[in-house]
Write a protein that holds these residues in place. Structure first.
Motif, PDB file in Angstrom:
ATOM      1  N   ASP A  28       4.343  -6.737  -5.718  1.00  0.00           N
ATOM      2  CA  ASP A  28       3.572  -6.563  -6.957  1.00  0.00           C
ATOM      3  C   ASP A  28       2.084  -6.446  -6.634  1.00  0.00           C
ATOM      4  OD1 ASP A  28       5.831  -6.648  -8.408  1.00  0.00           O
ATOM      5  OD2 ASP A  28       5.566  -8.684  -9.200  1.00  0.00           O
ATOM      6  N   ARG A  29       1.700  -7.107  -5.550  1.00  0.00           N
ATOM      7  CA  ARG A  29       0.305  -6.989  -5.102  1.00  0.00           C
ATOM      8  C   ARG A  29       0.206  -5.721  -4.252  1.00  0.00           C
ATOM      9  NH1 ARG A  29      -0.327 -12.046  -1.792  1.00  0.00           N
ATOM     10  NH2 ARG A  29      -2.452 -11.348  -1.423  1.00  0.00           N
ATOM     11  N   PRO A  30      -0.585  -4.760  -4.688  1.00  0.00           N
ATOM     12  CA  PRO A  30      -0.598  -3.468  -3.984  1.00  0.00           C
ATOM     13  C   PRO A  30      -1.073  -3.548  -2.539  1.00  0.00           C
ATOM     14  CG  PRO A  30      -2.299  -3.569  -5.695  1.00  0.00           C
ATOM     15  CD  PRO A  30      -1.455  -4.778  -5.875  1.00  0.00           C
ATOM     16  N   GLU A  31      -1.844  -4.605  -2.204  1.00  0.00           N
ATOM     17  CA  GLU A  31      -2.359  -4.692  -0.837  1.00  0.00           C
ATOM     18  C   GLU A  31      -1.294  -5.197   0.149  1.00  0.00           C
ATOM     19  OE1 GLU A  31      -3.197  -6.555  -3.368  1.00  0.00           O
ATOM     20  OE2 GLU A  31      -3.716  -8.617  -2.816  1.00  0.00           O
ATOM     21  N   VAL A  32      -0.192  -5.748  -0.372  1.00  0.00           N
ATOM     22  CA  VAL A  32       0.864  -6.241   0.524  1.00  0.00           C
ATOM     23  C   VAL A  32       1.635  -5.060   1.109  1.00  0.00           C
ATOM     24  CG1 VAL A  32       3.038  -7.551   0.657  1.00  0.00           C
ATOM     25  CG2 VAL A  32       1.107  -8.459  -0.655  1.00  0.00           C
ATOM     26  N   MET A  33       1.702  -5.017   2.443  1.00  0.00           N
ATOM     27  CA  MET A  33       2.349  -3.891   3.123  1.00  0.00           C
ATOM     28  C   MET A  33       3.723  -4.272   3.674  1.00  0.00           C
ATOM     29  SD  MET A  33       0.642  -1.092   3.114  1.00  0.00           S
ATOM     30  CE  MET A  33      -0.289  -1.149   1.612  1.00  0.00           C
ATOM     31  N   ALA A  34       3.930  -5.547   3.886  1.00  0.00           N
ATOM     32  CA  ALA A  34       5.245  -5.996   4.376  1.00  0.00           C
ATOM     33  C   ALA A  34       5.454  -7.438   3.946  1.00  0.00           C
ATOM     34  CB  ALA A  34       5.311  -5.894   5.891  1.00  0.00           C
ATOM     35  N   THR A  35       6.704  -7.830   3.891  1.00  0.00           N
ATOM     36  CA  THR A  35       6.967  -9.238   3.580  1.00  0.00           C
ATOM     37  C   THR A  35       8.097  -9.756   4.461  1.00  0.00           C
ATOM     38  OG1 THR A  35       7.407 -10.853   1.827  1.00  0.00           O
ATOM     39  CG2 THR A  35       8.577  -8.755   1.681  1.00  0.00           C
ATOM     40  N   THR A  36       7.986 -11.020   4.829  1.00  0.00           N
ATOM     41  CA  THR A  36       9.005 -11.650   5.672  1.00  0.00           C
ATOM     42  C   THR A  36       9.742 -12.692   4.844  1.00  0.00           C
ATOM     43  OG1 THR A  36       7.435 -13.306   6.421  1.00  0.00           O
ATOM     44  CG2 THR A  36       7.606 -11.312   7.743  1.00  0.00           C
ATOM     45  N   SER A  37      10.818 -13.216   5.398  1.00  0.00           N
ATOM     46  CA  SER A  37      11.667 -14.107   4.607  1.00  0.00           C
ATOM     47  C   SER A  37      11.715 -15.520   5.188  1.00  0.00           C
ATOM     48  CB  SER A  37      13.063 -13.510   4.549  1.00  0.00           C
ATOM     49  OG  SER A  37      13.495 -13.249   5.855  1.00  0.00           O
ATOM     50  N   ALA A  38      12.580 -16.338   4.585  1.00  0.00           N
ATOM     51  CA  ALA A  38      12.782 -17.705   5.071  1.00  0.00           C
ATOM     52  C   ALA A  38      14.091 -17.728   5.846  1.00  0.00           C
ATOM     53  CB  ALA A  38      12.825 -18.679   3.900  1.00  0.00           C
ATOM     54  N   MET A  39      13.971 -17.668   7.149  1.00  0.00           N
ATOM     55  CA  MET A  39      15.175 -17.606   7.989  1.00  0.00           C
ATOM     56  C   MET A  39      15.699 -18.992   8.289  1.00  0.00           C
ATOM     57  SD  MET A  39      14.579 -14.972  11.055  1.00  0.00           S
ATOM     58  CE  MET A  39      12.940 -15.555  11.403  1.00  0.00           C
TER      59      MET A  39
ATOM     60  N   LEU B 196      10.702  -6.637   4.952  1.00  0.00           N
ATOM     61  CA  LEU B 196      10.599  -5.408   4.163  1.00  0.00           C
ATOM     62  C   LEU B 196       9.217  -4.801   4.333  1.00  0.00           C
ATOM     63  CD1 LEU B 196      12.668  -7.420   2.505  1.00  0.00           C
ATOM     64  CD2 LEU B 196      12.596  -5.565   0.867  1.00  0.00           C
ATOM     65  N   TYR B 197       9.183  -3.473   4.356  1.00  0.00           N
ATOM     66  CA  TYR B 197       7.916  -2.747   4.567  1.00  0.00           C
ATOM     67  C   TYR B 197       7.769  -1.678   3.486  1.00  0.00           C
ATOM     68  CZ  TYR B 197       8.900  -4.392   9.367  1.00  0.00           C
ATOM     69  OH  TYR B 197       9.217  -5.142  10.482  1.00  0.00           O
ATOM     70  N   ARG B 198       6.533  -1.423   3.109  1.00  0.00           N
ATOM     71  CA  ARG B 198       6.305  -0.229   2.303  1.00  0.00           C
ATOM     72  C   ARG B 198       6.520   0.985   3.212  1.00  0.00           C
ATOM     73  NH1 ARG B 198       3.954  -1.267  -2.694  1.00  0.00           N
ATOM     74  NH2 ARG B 198       2.750  -3.198  -2.766  1.00  0.00           N
ATOM     75  N   MET B 199       7.087   2.046   2.655  1.00  0.00           N
ATOM     76  CA  MET B 199       7.318   3.255   3.454  1.00  0.00           C
ATOM     77  C   MET B 199       6.011   3.785   4.038  1.00  0.00           C
ATOM     78  SD  MET B 199       9.410   5.323   4.735  1.00  0.00           S
ATOM     79  CE  MET B 199      10.900   6.097   4.155  1.00  0.00           C
ATOM     80  N   GLU B 200       4.910   3.570   3.318  1.00  0.00           N
ATOM     81  CA  GLU B 200       3.640   4.120   3.802  1.00  0.00           C
ATOM     82  C   GLU B 200       3.175   3.489   5.116  1.00  0.00           C
ATOM     83  OE1 GLU B 200       1.556   2.374   0.072  1.00  0.00           O
ATOM     84  OE2 GLU B 200      -0.041   2.657   1.576  1.00  0.00           O
ATOM     85  N   VAL B 201       3.698   2.306   5.416  1.00  0.00           N
ATOM     86  CA  VAL B 201       3.360   1.672   6.706  1.00  0.00           C
ATOM     87  C   VAL B 201       3.741   2.609   7.840  1.00  0.00           C
ATOM     88  CG1 VAL B 201       3.940  -0.234   8.281  1.00  0.00           C
ATOM     89  CG2 VAL B 201       3.576  -0.702   5.854  1.00  0.00           C
ATOM     90  N   PHE B 202       4.978   3.125   7.785  1.00  0.00           N
ATOM     91  CA  PHE B 202       5.463   3.984   8.872  1.00  0.00           C
ATOM     92  C   PHE B 202       4.723   5.324   8.883  1.00  0.00           C
ATOM     93  CE2 PHE B 202       8.937   1.210   7.436  1.00  0.00           C
ATOM     94  CZ  PHE B 202       8.998   0.382   8.556  1.00  0.00           C
ATOM     95  N   LYS B 203       4.359   5.763   7.689  1.00  0.00           N
ATOM     96  CA  LYS B 203       3.619   7.033   7.627  1.00  0.00           C
ATOM     97  C   LYS B 203       2.223   6.878   8.219  1.00  0.00           C
ATOM     98  CE  LYS B 203       6.198   8.849   3.702  1.00  0.00           C
ATOM     99  NZ  LYS B 203       6.275   8.906   2.250  1.00  0.00           N
ATOM    100  N   LYS B 204       1.642   5.717   8.008  1.00  0.00           N
ATOM    101  CA  LYS B 204       0.262   5.522   8.476  1.00  0.00           C
ATOM    102  C   LYS B 204       0.195   5.125   9.955  1.00  0.00           C
ATOM    103  CE  LYS B 204      -2.071   4.326   4.176  1.00  0.00           C
ATOM    104  NZ  LYS B 204      -2.503   3.238   3.292  1.00  0.00           N
ATOM    105  N   ILE B 205       1.055   4.208  10.362  1.00  0.00           N
ATOM    106  CA  ILE B 205       0.898   3.703  11.743  1.00  0.00           C
ATOM    107  C   ILE B 205       2.077   4.042  12.645  1.00  0.00           C
ATOM    108  CG2 ILE B 205      -0.645   1.815  11.062  1.00  0.00           C
ATOM    109  CD1 ILE B 205       1.726  -0.105  11.404  1.00  0.00           C
TER     110      ILE B 205
END
Lengths: 413, 226
Positions: free
Chosen positions: A152-163, A205-214
């Protein structure tokens, strides 16, 4: 001046300071706000979850089933199973899901986990969010809903979980269960300062734009998840953590398998840091990650390994000294236990600091379990952790350092 | 000031508080240990004085009420063990430790003299050992010698071991060294008035003891007192 004793005192002080800092950060507003964030079910971007598989015939079905149970709008979720040239029955197990409308199966020649992930990303080219899930891990039905809320926060590019560890059975797995629960708190706190340097295979999880950018995943010295996170950090991308996103992974059940796994992780970290991302270490442009987390991680690996070797040397020296001193004295006298007297109880500064550090670690474990609401009991796992971790973990640290220095590489399994 | 800087400062405060508390606690415990040693020494000093007075009072028939196996000797060795532990923890240069060692050495000398007097007057035959060691690195076999003597003391309760730091700056000790003509070749022993230098093995050390010690003593590992 810088003898082993001084290094031990300095290391303990730094460890105590770092744990205090984490505790204070946990109680401060940014972290508090994050863990109190409730699931937002109004947003449902299109998500593709990639499961890279290599010889996972025993777990791939359970992993897929757990993904099919995700509470998420079906039209916005696709599951991509990538068989990376398995030589066991994985392909046949996957074939059971061939006709499922939300599952895509892709088979390719073996090329390593990163190539399987990249193949999946190419298939999921229309997705907004790319999720990765190791084929030996399982998610809770509400996991994706909580994870998506982070975006929901547009600046977040990826999120990790509780393993956490799936159904720990023996002491080694219980030890890891406690360690993973501790890790939940660590990731939660570090994410509040954007200091995560791993987006773990079990459900990131990653935004698709992560892979496009880097760019896509790379080999990353067999730690593609760490390399990707470091690359994101280098590009000043924000990596979030959602402690309510519960994912369970199968943990090694033997010491040998555990040491091999951790050697890969640790040497992967050292190689990535020293050969690819040295510019991040001590660099204030990368905030707490640059000036605190990365230097301390390297420092702790080296000092723990060094002090472990020194302790082994000391123990052997003391045993030799004791053998020499007691030579000729009857064993019946040597082995007779002395009457207990509190006067001789070795209460030292290091012992007390160690007790405080261990207590803080246990507090972090309790916090991790609470904030993630992970099922299972901590008592046996904590006892296993206290009993075994300090003996086993230095072994993989020492070997990982040796591998890095000698440029030795091992197979994945 | 941003949140991270504020947290870093608070964490530093907490760390210093914890470290300060721990250092104070360890210091307090060490002081308690020294205090316990001090109390024991005071008690033993009183006991010695009492025994000396008792001996003086019963000058004509002192022996019927005094036996060689007094609790005194056991207390002295326990005190010695605790003092050695405290020295190991606080270091041999600690002023309090040095003072306690001096008092302990004085107590040992007084006890030794008293035992000599008793053995002459009352025909008690304790086996006394004066043992001179050093902690300054000039005695490579002192650890072995000390351990062997501990074993002998606990196995043969008739043995009374008096351990002295050869380099301790104490007038009475220096006089004892002079009187007994002890050379600085350590470890040094005076077993039943006979000087003996160096340590090679327990068997070799045992040869310096009177044979009747092994014939009449029941070897035990607990060193219990009668």
């Amino acid at each position: 001046m810088w003898g082993p004793n001084t290094i031990t005192y300095v290391s303990f002080f730094i460890a105590l300071y770092f744990e205090s800092f984490l505790l204070v950060t946990f109680l401060s507003e940014p972290a508090r706000k994050r863990r109190l964030t409730e699931r937002n079910s109004n947003t449902a971007p299109s998500v593709a979850i990639i499961v890279p598989c290599f010889n996972e015939e025993n777990t791939i079905a359970s992993t897929t089933e757990s993904l099919l149970k995700l509470e998420y709008p079906k039209e916005n979720l696709s599951i991509i199973l990538v068989d990376d040239g398995s030589t066991d029955n994985t392909a046949n197990v996957m074939a059971r899901y061939a006709r499922h409308p939300r599952i895509f199966i892709h088979t390719k020649e073996n090329g390593g986990k990163h190539t399987a992930l990249n193949a999946g990303i190419r298939i999921a080219k229309d997705a907004d969010i790319i999720g990765c899930l190791d084929a030996d891990s399982f998610v809770e039905p509400d996991a994706l809903g909580f994870a998506i809320t982070a975006f929901d926060r547009p600046e977040v590019m990826a999120t990790t979980s509780a393993m956490s560890v799936h159904a720990p059975k023996n002491l080694i797995q219980h030890m890891q269960y406690a360690e993973y629960i501790f890790g939940i708190t660590m990731r939660h706190i570090l994410s509040s300062m954007n200091s995560l340097y791993v987006t773990p295979g079990p459900f990131s999880l990653y935004r698709m734009e992560v892979f496009k950018k880097i760019g896509y995943f790379s080999h990353g010295y067999q730690t593609e998840d760490m390399e990707m996170a470091l690359r994101m950090q280098k590009a000043h991308m924000l990596i979030e953590n959602s402690p309510r996103v519960r994912v369970y992974t199968k943990a090694p059940s033997t010491i040998t398998a555990l040491i091999k796994q951790r050697m890969r992780w640790t040497s992967g970290f050292l190689r990535n840091m020293l050969f690819e991302y040295r510019g991040l270490i001590g660099n204030p442009r990368y905030g707490v990650l640059g000036i605190g987390v990365l230097p301390l991680s390297i420092f702790s690996i080296i000092t723990v390994a060094g002090l472990f070797l020194f302790s082994v040397f000391q123990i052997i020296s003391n045993m030799i000294h004791m053998f020499i001193v007691s030579r000729g004295i009857p064993l019946s006298y040597i082995l007779t236990p002395h009457t207990f007297d509190w006067f001789y109880f070795p209460i030292t500064t290091l012992l007390l600091v160690g007790i405080v550090l261990m207590s803080m670690t246990i507090i972090f474990m309790i916090i991790g379990k609470q904030i993630s609401r992970t099922p299972g009991k901590l008592t046996k796992s904590t006892a296993s952790y206290i009993l075994l971790y300090w003996i086993i973990s230095p072994i993989w640290l020492v070997r990982a350092i040796a591998d890095t220095i000698t440029n030795t590489h091992h197979t994945w399994r | 000031m941003n949140t991270i800087t504020r947290n870093a400062i608070i964490a530093l405060g907490i760390t210093l508080l914890i470290v300060g508390t721990i250092v104070y606690t360890v210091h307090y415990i060490n002081q308690q240990r020294l205090s316990e040693i001090n109390t024991m020494q005071t008690q033993l000093s009183t006991d010695t004085l009492s025994l000396e007075t008792q001996f003086a009072l019963l000058e004509n028939a002192p022996c019927q009420d005094i036996s060689s196996d007094t609790v005194f000797s056991h207390g002295l060795s326990t005190l010695g063990d605790k003092l050695a532990f405290a020295e190991g923890r606080l270091g041999s240069r600690d002023q309090q430790v040095i003072e306690l060692k001096k008092e302990y050495a004085l107590l040992e000398i007084r006890d030794y003299l008293l035992i000599q007097k008793l053995s002459t007057t009352c025909h008690i035959t304790p086996v006394t050992v004066l043992y001179f060691y050093s902690n300054t690195g000039d005695c490579s076999s002192c650890d072995r010698a000390g351990y062997a003597l501990s074993y002998m003391r606990k196995t043969y309760p008739r043995i009374r071991v008096y351990s002295f730091d050869y380099h301790l700056d104490l007038g009475a000790l220096k006089t004892l060294i002079e009187v007994k003509k002890i050379k600085p070749t350590l470890p040094a022993f005076v077993i039943q008035r006979k000087r003996f230098y160096g340590f090679t093995s327990l068997a070799r050390l045992e040869k310096e003891f009177p044979k009747d010690l092994f014939a009449t003593s029941t070897a035990t590992s607990t060193g219990s007192q009668k």
